[in-house]
Every structure is written in structure tokens, then in C-alpha cells.
Write an enzyme that holds these catalytic residues in place. Sequence first.
Site, mmCIF file in Angstrom:
data_model
loop_
_atom_site.group_PDB
_atom_site.id
_atom_site.type_symbol
_atom_site.label_atom_id
_atom_site.label_comp_id
_atom_site.label_asym_id
_atom_site.label_seq_id
_atom_site.Cartn_x
_atom_site.Cartn_y
_atom_site.Cartn_z
ATOM 1 N N ASP A 63 13.036 9.891 10.841
ATOM 2 C CA ASP A 63 12.088 9.000 10.934
ATOM 3 C C ASP A 63 11.086 9.849 12.074
ATOM 4 O OD1 ASP A 63 12.799 7.062 9.246
ATOM 5 O OD2 ASP A 63 13.954 6.146 10.774
ATOM 6 N N ASP B 27 9.459 4.461 4.359
ATOM 7 C CA ASP B 27 9.568 3.149 4.895
ATOM 8 C C ASP B 27 8.293 2.409 4.841
ATOM 9 O OD1 ASP B 27 12.176 3.742 5.769
ATOM 10 O OD2 ASP B 27 11.625 4.353 7.738
#
Length: 172
Positions: free
Chosen positions: A126, A144
Site C-alpha cells: 500500500d 483497492d
Amino acid sequence: MSTVPVSWKDSGLRWYWVAVFVFLADQLSKQWVLNNFELYESIQLLPIFNFTYVRNYGAAFSFLSEAGGWQRWFFAIIAVGFSTLLTVWLRKQSHQFWRTNLAYTLVIGGAIGNLIDRLMHGFVVDFIDFYWKTSHYPAFNIADSAIFIGAVLIIWEAFKPDVVDDKQEQVK
């Protein structure tokens, strides 16, 4: 009246390029982060936005991130299952239902992008970090984002379904 499409060109599978695009954008961005950042390294891009490399061993909002490792395989199975189910539904769907097809392919591309991370690294990379003052939203990535947008479109579809003009469908 809706019929099952005869070929992939007439089905929602025609939209699979979106899943491929999301997957490639996600994996290329993650590879760039892995090659250029140390863990937790951060670069401020805007007063509310950083590129910050973090690892997510769980799911959304680091759900189950400290579960001991079994969650890696659990989320991998979920990604494969949902991607397979959505692909089957795409095959049965007319290519003209753009919102549904877009939603499914966004979710598939994102799920596969995060699946590859889980299988290769044991965690998801991330790096998108939004914040306000000292409060940070959980970091996320392109996969995401695609899953989120796809889910919103699926919910929208539940309340306001795509409609295809039957006359246009019969002309084909």
C-alpha cells in the site's frame, strides 16, 4: 427479454480489458514503490496526500492483519472465488450493460492485483496515504481503489439497473 450471449464478443467478457488494465497499473505502481522506497518511507505530494510505503497483512483497514498468517490464504481464496464468480457472470451478461461489466472487471482486476501481492510477498503493498493534520486514512493502492469503485457501481446497479433497449438488441 435477456438471453445468454453467444460469444465472448457479445458478452461482458468484452470488458475484460478493464481488469487487465487495473491489474497492470496496480502491479507496475507497486513494483515502482518496492524499487524506490524503504518500508515506511514517505514523500509528501500535497498538503493532504503522501506516497508512503506500508505493508498490509490483512484486508481493508488492516482487518485481520495480526491473525497469525492464515488470513493470507483466506483472502487469496476469497480473491480467486470472487474473480471466478464475476467472470462467470460476465460471460452470461450482454456487453451492453456497461455499468455492471465495468463494476465486475474493476473488482476482478483489483482482486487479482492484491492476490498476486499476497502470493508473492505475503502482504499487500500500500502507498496512497491521505491525511488531515495528524489523522491518516489507512493507506491503500490502485487495486483497492478499483475494488471500491467497482463495489459502489454494483450497489448503484442494485438501485438503478442498466437498461438495454430491446429494439437495439434485436437489430443485431
